[in-house]
Design an enzyme around this catalytic site. Structure first.
Site, PDB file in Angstrom:
ATOM      1  N   VAL A  87       0.851  -1.185   0.000  1.00  0.00           N
ATOM      2  CA  VAL A  87       0.000   0.000   0.000  1.00  0.00           C
ATOM      3  C   VAL A  87       0.885   1.234   0.000  1.00  0.00           C
ATOM      4  CG1 VAL A  87      -1.725   1.302   1.300  1.00  0.00           C
ATOM      5  CG2 VAL A  87      -1.871  -1.189   1.208  1.00  0.00           C
ATOM      6  N   CYS A  88       0.587   2.142  -0.911  1.00  0.00           N
ATOM      7  CA  CYS A  88       1.333   3.399  -0.962  1.00  0.00           C
ATOM      8  C   CYS A  88       0.359   4.536  -1.204  1.00  0.00           C
ATOM      9  CB  CYS A  88       2.427   3.349  -2.018  1.00  0.00           C
ATOM     10  SG  CYS A  88       1.838   3.174  -3.697  1.00  0.00           S
ATOM     11  N   ALA A  89       0.864   5.716  -1.368  1.00  0.00           N
ATOM     12  CA  ALA A  89       0.012   6.903  -1.487  1.00  0.00           C
ATOM     13  C   ALA A  89      -0.942   6.813  -2.678  1.00  0.00           C
ATOM     14  CB  ALA A  89       0.863   8.157  -1.562  1.00  0.00           C
TER      15      ALA A  89
END
Length: 100
Positions: free
Chosen positions: A7-9
């Site tokens: 999960v990232c921005a």
């Protein structure tokens, strides 16, 4: 089959890391499904993965993801150095260690 969610921005910044993790899994003959999504998209996928790994830039959302996982799967923040170096081997090793 090991299912790993990063999960990232925006779901884009970890794409290189995902590719390196997939390459390492292939070298080890580990059947895997590894993908990167944004925090908003993660809620749709969290029930079908073995682990969620957060990029260091979204570490502040760890509690939110842990609440979604409800203790069913490990949730961890990717080591900043491994992330910065895009070290797919180190990140995959950590994922496999936590999955058990």
């Amino acid at each position: 089959m090991k299912k790993i969610l990063l999960v990232c921005a925006a779901g884009m910044s970890t794409s290189l890391l995902v590719e390196r993790m997939k390459a390492r899994a292939a070298e080890l003959n580990i059947e895997s499904e590894i993908e990167a999504l944004s925090i908003s998209e993660a809620s749709n996928k969290i029930d079908s993965v073995d682990i969620v790994m957060l990029g260091p830039q979204v570490r502040y959302q760890e509690k939110q993801i842990k609440d979604m996982a409800a203790g069913r799967i490990p949730v961890t923040v990717i080591d900043m150095l491994a992330y910065g170096k895009m070290d797919g081997t180190a990140v995959l090793d950590k994922a496999l260690e936590l999955i058990g």
